[in-house]
Every structure is written in structure tokens, then in C-alpha cells.
Design a protein around this motif. Structure first.
Motif, mmCIF file in Angstrom:
data_model
loop_
_atom_site.group_PDB
_atom_site.id
_atom_site.type_symbol
_atom_site.label_atom_id
_atom_site.label_comp_id
_atom_site.label_asym_id
_atom_site.label_seq_id
_atom_site.Cartn_x
_atom_site.Cartn_y
_atom_site.Cartn_z
ATOM 1 N N TYR A 266 1.629 17.555 2.190
ATOM 2 C CA TYR A 266 1.001 18.146 3.372
ATOM 3 C C TYR A 266 0.796 17.163 4.521
ATOM 4 O O TYR A 266 0.320 17.548 5.589
ATOM 5 C CB TYR A 266 -0.348 18.767 2.994
ATOM 6 N N GLY A 267 1.108 15.880 4.317
ATOM 7 C CA GLY A 267 1.002 14.918 5.407
ATOM 8 C C GLY A 267 -0.154 13.939 5.259
ATOM 9 O O GLY A 267 -0.822 13.875 4.228
ATOM 10 N N VAL A 268 -0.366 13.171 6.339
ATOM 11 C CA VAL A 268 -1.400 12.120 6.376
ATOM 12 C C VAL A 268 -2.367 12.433 7.515
ATOM 13 O O VAL A 268 -1.945 12.681 8.656
ATOM 14 C CB VAL A 268 -0.771 10.734 6.592
ATOM 15 N N PHE A 269 -3.675 12.387 7.214
ATOM 16 C CA PHE A 269 -4.703 12.738 8.198
ATOM 17 C C PHE A 269 -5.794 11.676 8.203
ATOM 18 O O PHE A 269 -6.103 11.078 7.172
ATOM 19 C CB PHE A 269 -5.302 14.113 7.886
ATOM 20 N N THR A 270 -6.370 11.457 9.377
ATOM 21 C CA THR A 270 -7.402 10.427 9.505
ATOM 22 C C THR A 270 -8.533 10.874 10.410
ATOM 23 O O THR A 270 -8.360 11.745 11.270
ATOM 24 C CB THR A 270 -6.805 9.113 10.062
ATOM 25 N N CYS A 271 -9.690 10.261 10.196
ATOM 26 C CA CYS A 271 -10.778 10.336 11.167
ATOM 27 C C CYS A 271 -10.846 8.965 11.855
ATOM 28 O O CYS A 271 -10.061 8.071 11.546
ATOM 29 C CB CYS A 271 -12.101 10.672 10.476
ATOM 30 N N LEU A 272 -11.764 8.807 12.791
ATOM 31 C CA LEU A 272 -11.896 7.538 13.496
ATOM 32 C C LEU A 272 -13.077 6.735 12.958
ATOM 33 O O LEU A 272 -14.134 7.287 12.649
ATOM 34 C CB LEU A 272 -12.091 7.777 14.997
ATOM 35 N N GLY A 273 -12.888 5.424 12.866
ATOM 36 C CA GLY A 273 -13.953 4.527 12.435
ATOM 37 C C GLY A 273 -14.490 3.702 13.591
ATOM 38 O O GLY A 273 -13.976 3.765 14.717
ATOM 39 N N ASN A 274 -15.485 2.884 13.332
ATOM 40 C CA ASN A 274 -16.130 2.119 14.403
ATOM 41 C C ASN A 274 -15.248 1.003 14.965
ATOM 42 O O ASN A 274 -15.520 0.475 16.045
ATOM 43 C CB ASN A 274 -17.459 1.527 13.915
ATOM 44 N N MET B 13 0.821 -1.202 0.000
ATOM 45 C CA MET B 13 0.000 0.000 0.000
ATOM 46 C C MET B 13 0.862 1.262 0.000
ATOM 47 O O MET B 13 0.614 2.204 -0.776
ATOM 48 C CB MET B 13 -0.928 -0.004 1.217
ATOM 49 N N VAL B 14 1.867 1.294 0.865
ATOM 50 C CA VAL B 14 2.732 2.474 0.975
ATOM 51 C C VAL B 14 3.491 2.713 -0.332
ATOM 52 O O VAL B 14 3.588 3.860 -0.809
ATOM 53 C CB VAL B 14 3.714 2.331 2.159
ATOM 54 N N GLU B 15 4.023 1.663 -0.916
ATOM 55 C CA GLU B 15 4.747 1.796 -2.192
ATOM 56 C C GLU B 15 3.837 2.346 -3.284
ATOM 57 O O GLU B 15 4.246 3.206 -4.075
ATOM 58 C CB GLU B 15 5.307 0.437 -2.621
ATOM 59 N N THR B 16 2.602 1.854 -3.326
ATOM 60 C CA THR B 16 1.645 2.317 -4.343
ATOM 61 C C THR B 16 1.306 3.788 -4.146
ATOM 62 O O THR B 16 1.253 4.567 -5.100
ATOM 63 C CB THR B 16 0.357 1.468 -4.306
ATOM 64 N N ILE B 17 1.074 4.177 -2.886
ATOM 65 C CA ILE B 17 0.762 5.579 -2.586
ATOM 66 C C ILE B 17 1.918 6.489 -2.985
ATOM 67 O O ILE B 17 1.713 7.532 -3.623
ATOM 68 C CB ILE B 17 0.424 5.750 -1.090
ATOM 69 N N ASN B 18 3.117 6.109 -2.629
ATOM 70 C CA ASN B 18 4.285 6.957 -2.909
ATOM 71 C C ASN B 18 4.539 7.111 -4.407
ATOM 72 O O ASN B 18 5.021 8.160 -4.861
ATOM 73 C CB ASN B 18 5.522 6.401 -2.208
ATOM 74 N N MET C 187 7.582 -1.880 13.480
ATOM 75 C CA MET C 187 7.866 -1.948 12.046
ATOM 76 C C MET C 187 6.693 -1.400 11.240
ATOM 77 O O MET C 187 6.879 -0.730 10.224
ATOM 78 C CB MET C 187 8.167 -3.391 11.630
ATOM 79 N N MET C 188 5.477 -1.684 11.725
ATOM 80 C CA MET C 188 4.282 -1.208 11.027
ATOM 81 C C MET C 188 4.204 0.317 11.051
ATOM 82 O O MET C 188 3.913 0.955 10.024
ATOM 83 C CB MET C 188 3.030 -1.805 11.670
ATOM 84 N N SER C 189 4.477 0.915 12.201
ATOM 85 C CA SER C 189 4.425 2.376 12.290
ATOM 86 C C SER C 189 5.536 3.014 11.454
ATOM 87 O O SER C 189 5.340 4.071 10.851
ATOM 88 C CB SER C 189 4.517 2.836 13.752
ATOM 89 N N ASN C 190 6.700 2.362 11.384
ATOM 90 C CA ASN C 190 7.781 2.869 10.527
ATOM 91 C C ASN C 190 7.372 2.844 9.061
ATOM 92 O O ASN C 190 7.682 3.774 8.301
ATOM 93 C CB ASN C 190 9.050 2.039 10.723
ATOM 94 N N LEU C 191 6.689 1.776 8.675
ATOM 95 C CA LEU C 191 6.196 1.671 7.298
ATOM 96 C C LEU C 191 5.220 2.798 6.990
ATOM 97 O O LEU C 191 5.329 3.485 5.970
ATOM 98 C CB LEU C 191 5.487 0.329 7.092
ATOM 99 N N LEU C 192 4.246 2.992 7.867
ATOM 100 C CA LEU C 192 3.229 4.027 7.646
ATOM 101 C C LEU C 192 3.834 5.422 7.656
ATOM 102 O O LEU C 192 3.381 6.310 6.918
ATOM 103 C CB LEU C 192 2.131 3.901 8.703
ATOM 104 N N ASP D 294 -0.751 6.529 20.455
ATOM 105 C CA ASP D 294 0.709 6.585 20.332
ATOM 106 C C ASP D 294 1.158 6.025 18.991
ATOM 107 O O ASP D 294 2.091 6.547 18.364
ATOM 108 C CB ASP D 294 1.368 5.796 21.471
ATOM 109 N N PHE D 295 0.506 4.954 18.553
ATOM 110 C CA PHE D 295 0.842 4.332 17.269
ATOM 111 C C PHE D 295 0.606 5.312 16.123
ATOM 112 O O PHE D 295 1.433 5.434 15.211
ATOM 113 C CB PHE D 295 -0.009 3.083 17.072
ATOM 114 N N LEU D 296 -0.529 6.031 16.164
ATOM 115 C CA LEU D 296 -0.818 7.030 15.123
ATOM 116 C C LEU D 296 0.249 8.122 15.123
ATOM 117 O O LEU D 296 0.711 8.547 14.053
ATOM 118 C CB LEU D 296 -2.201 7.645 15.355
#
Length: 387
Positions: free
Chosen positions: A214-222, A171-176, A202-207, A248-250
Motif C-alpha cells: 500500500y506504500g509508504v506514509f509519514t507524519c512530520l517530526g520536530n 534499512m531498505v534491504e531489511t524492510i523489503n 541517490m538517497m531518494s532513489n534508495l527510499l 520535493d525529496f519526499l
């Protein structure tokens, strides 16, 4: 408590369905011993493994293994049952049409072969398709005088037993490669249990390696709450919230949470809404749409991130230019890809509501069963320009 009662009911129903299928094949096929043995082994071993995995500690390698086996098992059982239903319907029709010419022995052989072949084909294809990421492009034109904006929108990562480092690296490679100005996430980054995430560091390093202007932004899901889950079923506990570990992970992943908050990026405002039914961060109540958006500069292009595709008319009446949603997975597996249309006005893709554009993503990750049939895992590549 309600979720637990529903879970018991579904387990009893599934047991009865498999029992009837077992009896049907035993009495109606020449290969009864082989088929009934295979079905018995598949059902009981999968059920035992699944129940054991629920009670294992969240971070254990054994729980990860058993949970993954369980998700594959659930898909096999599901399409075994659907294949059985299809056979029953077709045989009933042929009995009416052929009457005395209906050959039960031939019908039994064909039925057995069809059920096995159908189950295998659907599972193999569904597992492959679930992890085959697609890019869906959208070109939007605004009446407002705005600079061009290139957005990558993703949703429903469901980091956990079904979605691990391999999928997120892809996913990260495709986005970049798309080189977006900004990346927006429509919620459900987590799959309830934080301990289900494969190698969190490792997962947080990948993300955090997602590259955008301008960065990465999220809302919260259920599912962005700390709560036990069993094959996608949560137990609807009250006062559950996103955990400190998740927050902390985010932060470590360089993902900025928009909780009833917004950012201004040039001619654009991006507002993040929490999921209306599950999220309660620090006992904060959720604002009404009109109150949340009343002070927004109406001359700017307003983008709202809201996990579930609800309240379309209310959003469009409050000067939202683009509403981005996830949640539905577009049904994820057939025939859910058909029935999902009964529950949502826009369950997937693009739709116009007055002056508002709406895009609903089928998501990157998986809910429950480790497969996709009739839908895709996707990244939405959105270009916005003015007239």
C-alpha cells in the motif's frame, strides 16, 4: 535566541569541566604529561573543528567531514567526563572506607587506566551499536472484525551527517525482506539541514525502492524543518517550516505526507499528525485531537502517527486503536537511557492505554552524538489480527 544562549552556556560549562579534568590528571597521575597532552589535543582540536563546521556551507564535503569528526568528538568528551565522575565518586567512597590505608599512588594509577579504558570501550561499542539495525516484532490482536495487516514502522531517520547512504541501504534491504503490507514513518526523516543529506538524489532513489503493498506514509517530526542545527541543538526560530526541497525529496522518495490527513486501507484508517510544537506547514494551525478525529469511521481500525509520545489518554478517549510514536530514541546513550524515563510515560516499546495500543520506537537514526549505548537502532515489525 534562547537556543543560542543555551549553546553558549553549555560550551562554557563543558570548557570548565574539561579544564578541571585536565588539572586533576595533571596533579594526580604519574602519566600526567601524556594524559594532559592527549586530553588537550582532543578537546581543543575537536572544539575548533566543530565551530568551523557550523559556519561552512551546508553542501560542502569539508563541512560533512568536520561535522562527522565533531559528532565522534562529542561522544569521546562525554564519556571522558562520565569516566572522571565515576572515578571521583569511587575514590571518595574508598577514602571513607579505608581511611589511613588508602594508597593515593595506586589509586592514581588505577584511576588513569580506568578513565582511558572506559572512554575507549564506550565509544567503540557505541559507534558500532549505533549502526547495527535490529527488528522488533509486535503481535497485536483487535476486538474489531478486521483483516490481518502487516505494518513496518520506522521513525527518526535523521538523514544527515550521522546517517547516510550505507545506513539507509541497510534499512531498505531489511524492510523489503519483511515484505510488509504498508510502511509507516513516525517523523524526523530529516535532521533539520537539507544540505546535510548525502547525495540527495541517490538517497531518494534508495527510499523509493522500499517495497510494500500500500506504500509508504509519514507524519512530520520536530526536526523536519529547515533550520540550522549544532549537535542536535536547534535555535527554536519562530515560523520555521518544512522546506520545498524537503517536500520535493519526499515526493521523489515515494513517501506520502499525512498532515492532518488520513488514508483508508481496507478495514484500516491511518491518520498523520504534525509535531505539535515545531511544525507549521503553509501557516496551517494544528487541530485538537478531538476535532481531528471526530469524523473518523469508528468501526474501522484507527492508527495514528504522531511523532512525540504525548496525549496518550486523549488519544485513547477518541477511539484510537493504535498510536505509533518516535522522538525519544529511548535516550540513545547511557545514562540518558535511564533519565529518559523521567520525561515520558512511555519512552520506548509497548504500552496499553485503556483500549489503545501504543508503540514507541527508539528510531533508526541518531540525534547529535554518533553512538547508541543502552538502546538499539530498530525497525518495528507489527502484525495486527482480529480475535
Amino acid at each position: 535566541m534562547i537556543g543560542f544562549i543555551i549553546l553558549i552556556f553549555l560550551a562554557i560549562l563543558l570548557f570548565y569541566i574539561l579544564y578541571r579534568l585536565y588539572k586533576y590528571l595533571k596533579n594526580n597521575t604519574n602519566y600526567s604529561k601524556i594524559l594532559t597532552s592527549l586530553i588537550g589535543i582532543l578537546f581543543y582540536s575537536g572544539l575548533i573543528i566543530s565551530v568551523i563546521s557550523f559556519f561552512l556551507s551546508d553542501n560542502s564535503s569539508l563541512k560533512r567531514l568536520f561535522s562527522r569528526i565533531g559528532y565522534y568528538w562529542l561522544g569521546a568528551i562525554l564519556y571522558l567526563f562520565i569516566g572522571f565522575v565515576i572515578v571521583v565518586i569511587i575514590r571518595f567512597i574508598f577514602k571513607i572506607i579505608l581511611k589511613e590505608n588508602y594508597n593515593k599512588i595506586i589509586a592514581n594509577k588505577i584511576s588513569s587506566i580506568f578513565i582511558i579504558a572506559f572512554t575507549l570501550i564506550m565509544n567503540v561499542y557505541g559507534i558500532y551499536n549505533a549502526h547495527n539495525l535490529h527488528v522488533t516484532k509486535y503481535q497485536l490482536v483487535s476486538d474489531k472484525n478486521v483483516n490481518d495487516m502487516h505494518i513496518v514502522f520506522i521513525s527518526d531517520l535523521h538523514l544527515g551527517y550521522n546517517v547516510g547512504l550505507i545506513e539507509i541501504e541497510d534499512m531498505v534491504e531489511t524492510i523489503n525482506k519483511l515484505k510488509p503490507d504498508i510502511v509507516l514513518i513516525g517523523g524526523d526523516i530529516f535532521d533539520n539541514e537539507f544540505g546535510s543529506i548525502e547525495e540527495p538524489e541517490m538517497m531518494s532513489n534508495l527510499l523509493s525502492s522500499i517495497d510494500s503493498k500500500y506504500g509508504v506514509f509519514t507524519c512530520l517530526g520536530n526536526h523536519d524543518v529547515d533550520e540550522k542545527i549544532f549537535y542536535g541543538f536547534t535555535f527554536k526560530q519562530e515560523n520555521v517550516s518544512i522546506s520545498d526541497e524537503m517536500l520535493d525529496f519526499l515526493a521523489k522518495s515515494n513517501i506520502k505526507l499525512l498532515y492532518e490527513d488520513y488514508i483508508c486501507v481496507g478495514d484500516y484508517i491511518i491518520y498523520g499528525r504534525p509535531d505539535y510544537e515545531r511544525i507549521n506547514l503553509n501557516n496551517n494551525s494544528i487541530k485538537s485531537i478531538s476535532n481531528a478525529l471526530c469524523n473518523i469511521d469508528k468501526d474501522k481500525y484507527l492508527i495514528v502517527l504522531d511523532h512525540e509520545p504525548r496525549f496518550m489518554n486523549e488519544y485513547s478517549n477518541n477511539n484510537v486503536d493504535l498510536l505509533l510514536n518516535g522522538h525519544t530514541h529511548n535516550g540513545q546513550i547511557w545514562p540518558g537511557t535511564i533519565t529518559i524515563k523521567l520525561f515520558w510515560d512511555n519512552c520506548y516499546g509497548y504500552k496499553k492505554y485503556q483500549d489503545m495500543d501504543n508503540i514507541v520506537s527508539s528510531g533508526v537514526g541518531l540525534y547529535g552524538v554518533n553512538m547508541r549505548i543502552g538502546t538499539i537502532a530498530e525497525i518495528c515489525d507489527i502484525y495486527i489480527s482480529s480475535n
